[in-house]
Write an enzyme that holds these catalytic residues in place. Structure first.
Site, PDB file in Angstrom:
ATOM      1  N   ARG A  16       0.382  80.569  28.353  1.00  0.00           N
ATOM      2  CA  ARG A  16       0.541  79.750  27.279  1.00  0.00           C
ATOM      3  C   ARG A  16      -0.350  79.789  26.262  1.00  0.00           C
ATOM      4  O   ARG A  16      -0.604  78.701  25.671  1.00  0.00           O
ATOM      5  CB  ARG A  16       0.580  78.260  27.998  1.00  0.00           C
ATOM      6  CG  ARG A  16       1.773  77.875  28.778  1.00  0.00           C
ATOM      7  CD  ARG A  16       1.714  76.315  29.230  1.00  0.00           C
ATOM      8  NE  ARG A  16       0.578  76.224  30.207  1.00  0.00           N
ATOM      9  CZ  ARG A  16       0.334  75.016  30.488  1.00  0.00           C
ATOM     10  NH1 ARG A  16       0.754  74.070  30.007  1.00  0.00           N
ATOM     11  NH2 ARG A  16      -0.970  75.082  31.286  1.00  0.00           N
ATOM     12  N   LYS A  19       0.686  77.980  22.847  1.00  0.00           N
ATOM     13  CA  LYS A  19       0.765  76.511  23.141  1.00  0.00           C
ATOM     14  C   LYS A  19      -1.002  76.079  22.665  1.00  0.00           C
ATOM     15  O   LYS A  19      -0.960  75.302  21.924  1.00  0.00           O
ATOM     16  CB  LYS A  19       1.090  75.886  24.434  1.00  0.00           C
ATOM     17  CG  LYS A  19       0.927  74.550  24.783  1.00  0.00           C
ATOM     18  CD  LYS A  19       0.641  73.963  26.101  1.00  0.00           C
ATOM     19  CE  LYS A  19       0.038  72.841  26.356  1.00  0.00           C
ATOM     20  NZ  LYS A  19       1.422  71.798  26.095  1.00  0.00           N
ATOM     21  N   LYS A 116      19.009  69.089  22.080  1.00  0.00           N
ATOM     22  CA  LYS A 116      18.957  70.313  22.998  1.00  0.00           C
ATOM     23  C   LYS A 116      19.838  71.627  22.557  1.00  0.00           C
ATOM     24  O   LYS A 116      20.832  71.263  21.603  1.00  0.00           O
ATOM     25  CB  LYS A 116      19.850  69.688  24.088  1.00  0.00           C
ATOM     26  CG  LYS A 116      18.694  69.099  25.074  1.00  0.00           C
ATOM     27  CD  LYS A 116      19.358  68.542  26.217  1.00  0.00           C
ATOM     28  CE  LYS A 116      18.269  68.012  27.023  1.00  0.00           C
ATOM     29  NZ  LYS A 116      17.694  68.901  27.750  1.00  0.00           N
ATOM     30  N   TRP A 564      16.892  69.226  36.434  1.00  0.00           N
ATOM     31  CA  TRP A 564      15.350  69.525  36.018  1.00  0.00           C
ATOM     32  C   TRP A 564      14.700  70.857  37.009  1.00  0.00           C
ATOM     33  O   TRP A 564      13.618  70.731  36.801  1.00  0.00           O
ATOM     34  CB  TRP A 564      14.544  68.421  35.764  1.00  0.00           C
ATOM     35  CG  TRP A 564      14.979  67.631  34.574  1.00  0.00           C
ATOM     36  CD1 TRP A 564      15.876  67.927  33.676  1.00  0.00           C
ATOM     37  CD2 TRP A 564      14.741  66.235  34.166  1.00  0.00           C
ATOM     38  NE1 TRP A 564      16.170  67.071  32.784  1.00  0.00           N
ATOM     39  CE2 TRP A 564      15.540  65.970  32.781  1.00  0.00           C
ATOM     40  CE3 TRP A 564      13.952  65.340  34.609  1.00  0.00           C
ATOM     41  CZ2 TRP A 564      15.273  64.778  32.232  1.00  0.00           C
ATOM     42  CZ3 TRP A 564      13.669  63.989  34.221  1.00  0.00           C
ATOM     43  CH2 TRP A 564      14.468  63.783  32.807  1.00  0.00           C
ATOM     44  N   GLU A 608      23.025  65.800  30.946  1.00  0.00           N
ATOM     45  CA  GLU A 608      22.642  67.360  30.743  1.00  0.00           C
ATOM     46  C   GLU A 608      23.298  68.427  31.330  1.00  0.00           C
ATOM     47  O   GLU A 608      23.337  69.381  30.916  1.00  0.00           O
ATOM     48  CB  GLU A 608      21.073  67.478  30.901  1.00  0.00           C
ATOM     49  CG  GLU A 608      20.213  66.836  30.248  1.00  0.00           C
ATOM     50  CD  GLU A 608      18.814  66.921  30.362  1.00  0.00           C
ATOM     51  OE1 GLU A 608      18.254  67.736  31.078  1.00  0.00           O
ATOM     52  OE2 GLU A 608      18.045  66.067  29.945  1.00  0.00           O
ATOM     53  N   CYS A 646      18.100  57.541  30.105  1.00  0.00           N
ATOM     54  CA  CYS A 646      17.484  57.476  28.425  1.00  0.00           C
ATOM     55  C   CYS A 646      17.735  58.528  27.434  1.00  0.00           C
ATOM     56  O   CYS A 646      18.036  59.775  28.051  1.00  0.00           O
ATOM     57  CB  CYS A 646      15.913  57.363  28.894  1.00  0.00           C
ATOM     58  SG  CYS A 646      15.402  58.540  29.711  1.00  0.00           S
ATOM     59  N   HIS A 697       8.389  55.566  23.436  1.00  0.00           N
ATOM     60  CA  HIS A 697       8.045  56.606  22.789  1.00  0.00           C
ATOM     61  C   HIS A 697       7.105  56.389  21.485  1.00  0.00           C
ATOM     62  O   HIS A 697       6.776  57.412  20.983  1.00  0.00           O
ATOM     63  CB  HIS A 697       9.139  57.588  22.453  1.00  0.00           C
ATOM     64  CG  HIS A 697       9.745  58.306  23.698  1.00  0.00           C
ATOM     65  ND1 HIS A 697      10.373  57.311  24.573  1.00  0.00           N
ATOM     66  CD2 HIS A 697       9.471  59.274  24.540  1.00  0.00           C
ATOM     67  CE1 HIS A 697      10.827  58.099  25.796  1.00  0.00           C
ATOM     68  NE2 HIS A 697      10.230  59.103  25.709  1.00  0.00           N
TER      69      HIS A 697
HETATM   70  N1  GLN Z   1      11.057  55.751  36.854  1.00  0.00           N
HETATM   71  C1  GLN Z   1      10.627  56.658  36.147  1.00  0.00           C
HETATM   72  C2  GLN Z   1       9.613  56.069  35.165  1.00  0.00           C
HETATM   73  O1  GLN Z   1       9.346  54.832  34.902  1.00  0.00           O
HETATM   74  C3  GLN Z   1      11.869  56.962  34.995  1.00  0.00           C
HETATM   75  C4  GLN Z   1      11.551  58.093  33.893  1.00  0.00           C
HETATM   76  C5  GLN Z   1      12.623  58.402  33.029  1.00  0.00           C
HETATM   77  O2  GLN Z   1      13.618  58.118  33.111  1.00  0.00           O
HETATM   78  N2  GLN Z   1      12.405  59.639  32.491  1.00  0.00           N
HETATM   79  O3  GLN Z   1       8.681  56.963  34.620  1.00  0.00           O
HETATM   80 ZN    ZN Z   2      13.723  56.871  31.014  1.00  0.00          ZN
END
Ligand code: GLN
Ligand code: ZN
Length: 763
Positions: A16, A19, A116, A564, A608, A646, A697
């Site tokens: 990396r 990075k 993505k 993932w 995804e 999310c 975020h």
């Molecule tokens: N339960 C996980 C958290 O709160 C959910 C994370 C996610 O949706 N990416 O971190």
């Molecule tokens: Zn989430």
């Protein structure tokens, strides 16, 4: 002899390096010259590596300081107005401002949108087009890198993102169709080709992944127009048109009629397309066979590849055949040799980018010279097939004897909701969080010390218990309704479970670029997945013992666990997902047994896995929904199942989301000002829903009023008695200093809504 080729090599560096350099530059700890030197070093290393592996065609212009789509925008002079660019060469600071936004000289410009790259976990920066969009050649990167390689004794094949794909990746600031810009865009591509021709370039690689997706007549027309223009401008250059991530299918004739000198197809994803493409290929076109899988970390099955290769050679002769990876090697880690501590048996089944180069080189040899290598490869395939490390009879039998009643709750939602409310006694607008609380320095330190062995297991457990106790008492203190334990003990929501499941293995340096300087290290599923003992019960039970309020347990769902991770190539995704679902199911049952009455199964990644072609989507969604239900439908009516999703487009999969039949779903909506709820209205989402009211975020702390406004908006479209109040996502990336006021505002907002309503929670 066939020609060996590569489509792109990871640019992050084996450790990396990129990075680290880029982030140091952003911080002001590294000079521009030092950053440029690091980039150059990585490029030279990559080129030399590919040359010494013996490849004939080596790509250039696949390197990027952030993203190759952004590089293309810079090359084409496609810079949104807000950056105040007035022409000329696009320098590094403007480039990074487009990637990350910039706050400078009292100006505050936001970054370009990121999304993505097809069905990968790589994210590109979305080109933005305006009505008066002009394109002008504004970066010399593609020429400079070709020359740099040449000066260092390596002849390369410059890579460009094709004009149609480039436009389709972007968005217009009005409603207009980006493809309308094609006539304005093509002259710059023509100019690039002419200049490369003057430099003596032999082949240019033009990536057109959209050519393997669902296309309409306008797309087809654009392809024809674009490639006849490029063909006219190419001079002595040969164009290799590359497709990947899907088969050409109904676009086979279109692709084969385009006036290019070479066509690349992905035979890892779509091996069955070979015969059709061979039949349709025009007489003078070279076919590049993507045989070495650029999306998996498994060794190539040499016999199978040689068979495909021979089919192609028999039909069009060796001179018209190239062999390479299915797509750019960007999506796999750099070098397996760094994994000195990895389990030797399993490591012997794998190949990372560096090893894949040797696999490609091997395919360039005469099959008759490969007897030894083929035998070796067959042996590995056979070993894997019969290895007791992979195959777990019990798991396989369990999966094959699944019954449909295992995927249904005992009663429908309405009946469950009543029983749950009797049991949980929740107020209107109940409050909860998504699971994680801030991962503080102390938590990280403790975990690192435990891993290193400088902290004993008892000490580590005590540290984590103290964190959990603190988190629980804080939530009680602010009057949260459904508490969580805070996930202090978890490093990552997939890794944490993977480490406790059989069938998973982890690399130490298996980094893959996700976006910009961000890399991820996906766990590797190598065998049948099973759970040998409870994974989370201890923590949830401990947390529940500290409070009389309901404590929600957190699990990661089967689809997210699969998406993932690096997946197996010897069973279907569906098979792996069902195995994981069963492991999660056992955990859900154990949590219920242990007295936990609310259980959340996160499925952040469900979208995804959505196939790129429309025709494959229904089947995927069916088994994805099945797997979620398999993992949750073992509980009594009184146990409340939550799920969470999310940061994706959910509008087009709202029906399958409802089919999950979770009692409650929490979902990201605050960034889009509840826009997402429109889909829930049109569809009439049947169960309870917590639209996020706090954008985690951002470091911003939303006010009570803002959150009330969002809830009022939500209450207009969703019956109040089915609304929950929660943040958009987990809080692990935030600090306590922001989380505390934000959550306190959130609870006040919920209470304000509660005071205003005359409705009662279902019961
Ligand atoms: N339960 C996980 C958290 O709160 C959910 C994370 C996610 O949706 N990416 O971190
Ligand atoms: Zn989430």
């Amino acid at each position: 002899m066939v020609t060996t080729t590569n489509l792109g090599f990871p640019r992050i560096g084996a450790k990396r390096e990129l990075k680290k350099a880029v982030e140091a530059y952003w911080k002001g700890d590294l000079s521009r010259e030092e950053l440029l030197a690091t980039g150059k070093n990585i490029r030279l290393n990559n080129w030399k590596l590919q040359k010494s592996a013996g490849l004939d065609h080596i790509p250039s212009n696949d390197f990027s300081f952030y993203d190759t789509v952004l590089d293309m925008s810079a090359t084409l002079g496609c810079v949104p107005e807000r950056y105040g660019w007035t022409g000329g060469d696009i320098d590094l600071d403007l480039y990074f401002a487009m990637a990350r936004g910039a706050q400078k000289d009292g100006r505050d410009v936001i970054a370009c949108e990121m999304t993505k790259w097809f069905d990968t976990n790589y994210h590109y920066l979305v080109p933005e087009f305006s009505k008066h969009q002009v394109f002008t050649l504004s970066s010399t990167k593609v020429f400079d890198h070709y020359q740099e390689a040449k000066d260092n004794g390596v002849e390369t094949r410059p890579v460009l993102i094709g004009p149609v794909t480039y436009l389709l990746l972007g968005k217009s600031d009005d409603e207009s169709n980006p493809l309308d810009l094609l006539p304005r865009l093509l002259p710059v591509y023509e100019q690039i080709l002419k200049r490369l021709d003057n430099m003596g370039v032999g082949w240019v690689q033009i990536d057109e992944p959209f050519l393997a997706l669902d296309l309409n007549a306008a797309h087809a027309k654009a392809y024809k127009q674009a490639y006849s223009a490029l063909n006219a401008a190419r001079g002595d250059i040969k164009l290799l048109l590359t497709t990947y991530f899907e088969g050409l299918k109904d676009n086979t004739d279109l692709a084969c009629e385009l006036p290019v000198q070479g066509l690349h197809i992905d035979l890892a994803r779509a091996p069955n397309q070979l015969d059709d493409v061979l039949a349709a290929l025009s007489d003078d076109c070279v076919l590049s066979l993507g045989l070495v899988d650029g999306r998996s970390i498994w060794k190539n099955n040499l016999s199978r590849s040689v068979a495909q290769l021979e089919t192609a050679i028999a039909k069009i002769g060796p001179d018209r055949v190239m062999v390479g990876p299915s797509c750019s090697l960007l999506h796999v880690p750099v070098d397996l040799d760094l994994e000195v501590k990895m389990d030797a048996e399993i490591k012997n089944w794998m190949a990372f980018a560096t090893q894949k180069l040797s696999e490609i080189a091997l395919l360039g040899k005469e099959a008759s010279d490969l007897k030894h290598e083929i035998a070796q490869s067959d042996k590995i395939v056979a070993e894997r097939q019969s290895s007791s490390r992979i195959h777990n009879k019990q798991v396989q039998e369990r999966v094959s004897s699944l019954t449909s009643d295992m995927r249904e709750r005992k009663s429908p939602y309405e009946a469950r909701a009543k029983v749950q409310q009797e049991h949980l006694q929740l107020p209107m607008y109940p409050t909860t969080t998504i699971g994680s609380f801030p991962q503080t320095q102390e938590i990280r330190k403790s975990r690192a010390a435990f891993k290193k062995g400088t902290l004993s297991e008892e000490e580590y457990l005590e540290d984590m218990k103290a964190e959990i106790a603190n988190c629980v008492s804080y939530q009680e203190h602010i009057d949260m309704d459904v508490l969580v334990h805070g996930e202090a003990e978890r490093n990552d929501m997939v890794e944490y479970f993977g480490e406790q499941l059989e069938g998973y293995i982890f690399s130490k340096f298996g980094w893959v670029q996700s976006y910009g300087s961000r890399c991820v290290k996906p766990p590797i599923i190598f065998g049948d997945v099973s759970r040998s003992q409870p994974m989370t019960v201890f923590w949830s039970q401990y947390a529940q013992s500290l409070t009389d309020r309901p404590l929600k347990a957190m699990l990661t769902g089967p689809i997210t666990m699969l998406m993932w991770s690096f997946k197996r190539d010897d069973v279907t995704w569906e098979e792996s997902a069902r195995q994981i679902a069963l492991a999660i199911r056992d955990e859900v049952a154990d949590l219920e047994q242990a007295g936990i009455s609310v259980i959340q199964v996160d499925e952040a990644a469900i979208r995804e896995g959505l196939p790129l072609r429309e025709e494959d989507r229904e089947n995927y969604l069916n088994w994805a929904v099945d797997c979620f239900k398999l993992s949750t439908c073992c509980v009594e009516d009184k146990t409340q199942i939550h799920t969470h999703m999310c940061y994706s487009e959910f509008n087009d999969i709202i029906k399958p989301i409802a089919d999950l039949d979770a009692d409650v779903i929490s979902i990201e909506t605050s960034r889009s000002q509840m826009e997402l709820l429109d889909a829930f209205v049109a569809f009439k989402y049947p169960n309870e829903i917590g639209p996020g009211v706090y954008d985690i975020h951002s470091p911003r702390i939303p006010t009570e009023d803002e959150m009330v406004a969002l809830l009022e908006k939500a209450a207009k479209v969703i019956p109040e008695e089915r609304l929950w109040v929660n943040p958009d996502c987990g809080l692990k990336t935030r600090g306590w200093a922001e989380v505390k006021p934000a959550l306190e505002h959130m609870i006040k907002a919920a209470k304000e809504m509660r005071a205003k309503t005359s409705k009662k929670k279902v019961a």
